[in-house]
Design a protein around this motif. Sequence first.
Motif, mmCIF file in Angstrom:
data_model
loop_
_atom_site.group_PDB
_atom_site.id
_atom_site.type_symbol
_atom_site.label_atom_id
_atom_site.label_comp_id
_atom_site.label_asym_id
_atom_site.label_seq_id
_atom_site.Cartn_x
_atom_site.Cartn_y
_atom_site.Cartn_z
ATOM 1 N N VAL A 143 0.843 -1.185 0.000
ATOM 2 C CA VAL A 143 0.000 0.000 0.000
ATOM 3 C C VAL A 143 0.882 1.241 0.000
ATOM 4 O O VAL A 143 1.941 1.259 0.644
ATOM 5 N N HIS A 144 0.479 2.254 -0.767
ATOM 6 C CA HIS A 144 1.148 3.544 -0.804
ATOM 7 C C HIS A 144 0.162 4.636 -0.402
ATOM 8 O O HIS A 144 -1.044 4.513 -0.652
ATOM 9 N N VAL A 145 0.679 5.702 0.193
ATOM 10 C CA VAL A 145 -0.124 6.896 0.450
ATOM 11 C C VAL A 145 0.649 8.096 -0.087
ATOM 12 O O VAL A 145 1.822 8.292 0.263
ATOM 13 N N LEU A 146 -0.002 8.883 -0.946
ATOM 14 C CA LEU A 146 0.561 10.144 -1.415
ATOM 15 C C LEU A 146 0.062 11.241 -0.485
ATOM 16 O O LEU A 146 -1.135 11.505 -0.421
ATOM 17 N N VAL A 147 0.991 11.855 0.238
ATOM 18 C CA VAL A 147 0.637 12.876 1.221
ATOM 19 C C VAL A 147 0.993 14.248 0.657
ATOM 20 O O VAL A 147 2.166 14.561 0.428
ATOM 21 N N PHE A 148 -0.028 15.061 0.428
ATOM 22 C CA PHE A 148 0.163 16.417 -0.076
ATOM 23 C C PHE A 148 -0.067 17.419 1.048
ATOM 24 O O PHE A 148 -0.735 17.119 2.050
ATOM 25 N N ASN A 149 0.472 18.644 0.876
ATOM 26 C CA ASN A 149 0.077 19.745 1.751
ATOM 27 C C ASN A 149 -0.901 20.640 0.987
ATOM 28 O O ASN A 149 -1.235 20.361 -0.176
ATOM 29 N N SER A 150 -1.377 21.691 1.632
ATOM 30 C CA SER A 150 -2.390 22.546 1.011
ATOM 31 C C SER A 150 -1.849 23.330 -0.179
ATOM 32 O O SER A 150 -2.623 23.886 -0.958
ATOM 33 N N LYS A 151 -0.532 23.367 -0.353
ATOM 34 C CA LYS A 151 0.072 24.031 -1.517
ATOM 35 C C LYS A 151 0.136 23.110 -2.733
ATOM 36 O O LYS A 151 0.543 23.543 -3.806
ATOM 37 N N GLY A 152 -0.231 21.848 -2.540
ATOM 38 C CA GLY A 152 -0.133 20.891 -3.636
ATOM 39 C C GLY A 152 1.239 20.264 -3.751
ATOM 40 O O GLY A 152 1.544 19.610 -4.755
ATOM 41 N N GLU A 153 2.082 20.430 -2.719
ATOM 42 C CA GLU A 153 3.399 19.798 -2.709
ATOM 43 C C GLU A 153 3.283 18.380 -2.174
ATOM 44 O O GLU A 153 2.459 18.098 -1.297
ATOM 45 N N VAL A 195 -4.261 14.759 2.549
ATOM 46 C CA VAL A 195 -3.605 16.048 2.798
ATOM 47 C C VAL A 195 -3.222 16.107 4.267
ATOM 48 O O VAL A 195 -4.038 15.802 5.149
ATOM 49 N N HIS A 196 -1.971 16.459 4.525
ATOM 50 C CA HIS A 196 -1.502 16.629 5.905
ATOM 51 C C HIS A 196 -0.352 17.625 5.893
ATOM 52 O O HIS A 196 0.560 17.529 5.070
ATOM 53 N N GLU A 197 -0.398 18.578 6.806
ATOM 54 C CA GLU A 197 0.607 19.633 6.848
ATOM 55 C C GLU A 197 1.802 19.275 7.721
ATOM 56 O O GLU A 197 2.802 19.993 7.731
ATOM 57 N N GLY A 198 1.717 18.156 8.484
ATOM 58 C CA GLY A 198 2.774 17.852 9.430
ATOM 59 C C GLY A 198 2.488 18.541 10.757
ATOM 60 O O GLY A 198 1.419 19.110 10.939
ATOM 61 N N PRO A 199 3.432 18.512 11.696
ATOM 62 C CA PRO A 199 4.770 17.902 11.592
ATOM 63 C C PRO A 199 4.693 16.381 11.601
ATOM 64 O O PRO A 199 3.688 15.802 11.991
ATOM 65 N N PHE A 200 5.795 15.767 11.167
ATOM 66 C CA PHE A 200 5.854 14.322 11.061
ATOM 67 C C PHE A 200 6.940 13.773 11.981
ATOM 68 O O PHE A 200 8.082 14.214 11.926
ATOM 69 N N ILE A 230 -7.303 17.058 -13.491
ATOM 70 C CA ILE A 230 -8.447 17.347 -12.623
ATOM 71 C C ILE A 230 -8.262 18.715 -11.963
ATOM 72 O O ILE A 230 -7.301 18.928 -11.229
ATOM 73 N N PRO A 231 -9.158 19.657 -12.226
ATOM 74 C CA PRO A 231 -8.983 21.026 -11.733
ATOM 75 C C PRO A 231 -9.512 21.231 -10.328
ATOM 76 O O PRO A 231 -10.578 21.789 -10.116
ATOM 77 N N PHE A 232 -8.771 20.754 -9.318
ATOM 78 C CA PHE A 232 -9.180 21.079 -7.960
ATOM 79 C C PHE A 232 -7.996 21.634 -7.190
ATOM 80 O O PHE A 232 -6.850 21.360 -7.503
ATOM 81 N N SER A 233 -8.302 22.431 -6.188
ATOM 82 C CA SER A 233 -7.269 23.077 -5.389
ATOM 83 C C SER A 233 -7.008 22.268 -4.134
ATOM 84 O O SER A 233 -7.926 21.802 -3.473
ATOM 85 N N PHE A 234 -5.749 22.098 -3.792
ATOM 86 C CA PHE A 234 -5.406 21.390 -2.574
ATOM 87 C C PHE A 234 -5.733 22.205 -1.329
ATOM 88 O O PHE A 234 -5.650 21.716 -0.219
ATOM 89 N N ALA A 235 -6.109 23.469 -1.510
ATOM 90 C CA ALA A 235 -6.520 24.283 -0.380
ATOM 91 C C ALA A 235 -7.924 23.913 0.084
ATOM 92 O O ALA A 235 -8.343 24.273 1.175
ATOM 93 N N TYR A 236 -8.675 23.173 -0.765
ATOM 94 C CA TYR A 236 -9.996 22.711 -0.349
ATOM 95 C C TYR A 236 -9.843 21.757 0.834
ATOM 96 O O TYR A 236 -8.865 21.035 0.929
ATOM 97 N N SER A 237 -10.834 21.726 1.687
ATOM 98 C CA SER A 237 -10.796 20.765 2.796
ATOM 99 C C SER A 237 -11.105 19.381 2.274
ATOM 100 O O SER A 237 -11.739 19.208 1.236
ATOM 101 N N LEU A 238 -10.663 18.354 3.009
ATOM 102 C CA LEU A 238 -10.969 16.989 2.608
ATOM 103 C C LEU A 238 -12.472 16.742 2.651
ATOM 104 O O LEU A 238 -12.995 15.945 1.874
#
Length: 202
Positions: A40-50, A123-128, A173-181
């Motif tokens: 299993v993999h998880v892609l973890v982004f922040n609200s900036k789309g990084e 989406v998760h901003e950390g800290p980790f 897909i045109p969505f912003s990572f600033a949107y809430s989950l």
Amino acid sequence: MIKIGVMEELLEIVDKDGRIISIAPRSLIHGNPSMLHKVVHVLVFNSKGELLLQKRASHKDVAPGKWDTSVGGHIKPGEDILTAAKREMLEELGVVPENLRFLYTYIHSNEYESELVYTYWTVHEGPFDFNKNEVEEVAFWSIENIQKSLFFDFFSDNFKQEFLRYLSIYAFIPFSFAYSLHELNGSPYLSGDPNFLKNFYR
């Protein structure tokens, strides 16, 4: 008869649809690409789309010292895929995800191993509080910087395949990572069902 060490990790050998064929120790599976096993993999982004990447420890048997997917690990025998994703996030990054959304599955194969990969997104901003026995460091990378660095020897082969697959399916897909989950939960592109788009991405 195969002798298995007391602490030897056991994994399910599966077919391309995830149906269990048998169970074998990790030491037997790794090094034999004919034995397909589930991860299993998880892609973890922040609200900036990084995208968060982890640098694998130098002692790892696969891709030591390379930058890799945010979270990745084996699915235990009998373990639910979503449960495995949450467990791996806690073990590797020290966080409990509030929401994970299923993206796709695919087969990654090389001369060393073959994996049936199930990928989630969050989406998760950390800290980790990452596992320093397994991971040297973690850092958020912009999508542009990852693209510019693909031709250098920075990343694991598995991550390269993961990243290119993600871009090929979701870049439009045109969505912003600033949107809430919470706002993203209704998106058909972020279904929680591991069978979603099954025929599309294979």
